[in-house]
Design a protein around this motif. Structure first.
Motif, PDB file in Angstrom:
ATOM      1  N   LEU A   6       0.832  -1.195   0.000  1.00 31.45           N
ATOM      2  CA  LEU A   6       0.000   0.000   0.000  1.00 31.45           C
ATOM      3  C   LEU A   6       0.866   1.243   0.000  1.00 31.45           C
ATOM      4  CD1 LEU A   6      -2.802   1.196   0.149  1.00 31.45           C
ATOM      5  CD2 LEU A   6      -2.651   1.085   2.632  1.00 31.45           C
ATOM      6  N   ALA A   7       0.689   2.127  -1.008  1.00 26.85           N
ATOM      7  CA  ALA A   7       1.556   3.294  -1.117  1.00 26.85           C
ATOM      8  C   ALA A   7       0.807   4.605  -1.182  1.00 26.85           C
ATOM      9  CB  ALA A   7       2.443   3.167  -2.353  1.00 26.85           C
ATOM     10  N   ALA A  24       6.558  -0.414  -0.145  1.00 25.61           N
ATOM     11  CA  ALA A  24       6.368   0.273   1.125  1.00 25.61           C
ATOM     12  C   ALA A  24       6.764  -0.660   2.245  1.00 25.61           C
ATOM     13  CB  ALA A  24       4.909   0.700   1.294  1.00 25.61           C
ATOM     14  N   ALA A  25       6.927  -0.090   3.437  1.00 25.15           N
ATOM     15  CA  ALA A  25       7.263  -0.904   4.587  1.00 25.15           C
ATOM     16  C   ALA A  25       6.099  -1.823   4.917  1.00 25.15           C
ATOM     17  CB  ALA A  25       7.568  -0.004   5.785  1.00 25.15           C
ATOM     18  N   PRO A  26       6.387  -3.047   5.380  1.00 25.93           N
ATOM     19  CA  PRO A  26       5.305  -3.970   5.709  1.00 25.93           C
ATOM     20  C   PRO A  26       4.391  -3.389   6.770  1.00 25.93           C
ATOM     21  CG  PRO A  26       7.430  -5.106   5.659  1.00 25.93           C
ATOM     22  CD  PRO A  26       7.716  -3.635   5.580  1.00 25.93           C
ATOM     23  N   ALA A  61       0.009   7.175   7.197  1.00 26.13           N
ATOM     24  CA  ALA A  61       1.005   6.112   7.207  1.00 26.13           C
ATOM     25  C   ALA A  61       2.190   6.535   6.341  1.00 26.13           C
ATOM     26  CB  ALA A  61       0.393   4.819   6.675  1.00 26.13           C
ATOM     27  N   PRO A  62       3.413   6.112   6.698  1.00 28.43           N
ATOM     28  CA  PRO A  62       4.594   6.525   5.923  1.00 28.43           C
ATOM     29  C   PRO A  62       4.464   6.247   4.430  1.00 28.43           C
ATOM     30  CG  PRO A  62       5.274   5.482   7.967  1.00 28.43           C
ATOM     31  CD  PRO A  62       3.778   5.307   7.882  1.00 28.43           C
ATOM     32  N   LYS A 122      -1.867   4.806  12.159  1.00 30.64           N
ATOM     33  CA  LYS A 122      -1.681   5.776  11.086  1.00 30.64           C
ATOM     34  C   LYS A 122      -2.681   5.513   9.957  1.00 30.64           C
ATOM     35  CE  LYS A 122       1.844   8.012  12.840  1.00 30.64           C
ATOM     36  NZ  LYS A 122       1.755   9.452  13.208  1.00 30.64           N
ATOM     37  N   LEU A 123      -3.061   6.584   9.263  1.00 32.18           N
ATOM     38  CA  LEU A 123      -4.120   6.504   8.262  1.00 32.18           C
ATOM     39  C   LEU A 123      -3.629   5.865   6.967  1.00 32.18           C
ATOM     40  CD1 LEU A 123      -7.096   7.377   7.689  1.00 32.18           C
ATOM     41  CD2 LEU A 123      -6.134   9.431   6.641  1.00 32.18           C
TER      42      LEU A 123
END
Length: 236
Positions: A6-7, A24-26, A61-62, A122-123
């Motif tokens: 998810l990005a 993206a990070a897990p 989210a990052p 985080k969203l």
């Protein structure tokens, strides 16, 4: 896992971002308590209400932050106009994310809102409720077909390569295994488009099971055919 891809997220209708998925990070398992999720959602809603773009950006989210900026968030907030009040109506904690339902009130009335927060609060995605997009309808239809054992109809929505990799008996085995962990399927609550317009488009289908509510990730190709599915994984 597809959940690690998810990005970007949809920030309203029309979407703020329509970028394709990227690395993206897990996404980690749920590490926040329901109270912490509610606090994070309340902070985010307050930031939206007062138009604090930096606070909204900080709540993303990052992986979502990679596709936007505080300036773009500010521009999107400006399009919505003044918000008089907000309230959270429901919280559904899943395996590795939480779904928060809320209502925002402006001069035109009340507007339901769905937010998906990751394991750290985080969203990941949010969407104002309105008419369902074709991707949402297709994703919901797929989950409903699978839940009813309509394997052939569900497979008709898939790209050929996925049909070859995932025969009906494997689909049934995965679905039954999921319900052993989550409880029996009870119904689809709704769907949120998290990314659209690229080679990989993502819809999160919020689904009620006997013991929890969680999101099934459905990936579409550019032509709107299902190219991947990711069910929540409950660790033994």
């Amino acid at each position: 896992m597809l959940r690690a891809l998810l990005a970007t997220a949809v920030l309203g209708l029309p979407p703020l971002l329509t970028a394709p998925l990227a690395e993206a990070a897990p996404i980690t398992e749920l590490s926040t308590s329901p109270q912490q999720v509610l606090a994070a959602a309340s902070t985010l809603l307050k930031a939206v209400q007062i138009g604090d773009a930096q606070a909204v950006y900080d709540a993303l989210a990052p992986s979502v932050q990679q596709g936007t900026s505080p300036e773009r968030v500010q521009a999107r907030l400006g399009e919505r106009g003044a918000i008089r009040s907000t309230r959270i109506t429901h919280l559904h904690s899943g395996v590795d994310d939480s779904t928060v339902e809320a209502v925002l009130v402006d001069e035109n009335g009340s507007h339901p809102l769905t937010m998906v927060l990751d394991g750290g609060g985080k969203l990941l995605a949010w969407e104002w409720h309105g008419e369902e997009s074709s991707l949402e309808r297709s994703a919901i239809g797929f989950v409903e077909d699978v839940s009813a054992g309509r394997w052939l109809r569900a497979r008709e929505r898939m790209v050929l390569s996925l049909q070859e990799d995932l025969p009906p008996e494997s689909m049934q085995e995965q679905w039954n295994g999921l319900q052993e962990s989550t409880g029996p399927f009870e119904g689809v609550r709704g769907a949120v488009v998290a990314s659209e317009g690229g080679d990989q488009q993502l819809v999160l289908v919020t689904t009620d099971f006997g013991r929890l509510t969680d999101n099934i990730f459905v990936i579409f190709d550019r032509q709107g055919r299902i190219s991947g599915v990711d069910f929540p994984v409950v660790e033994p």
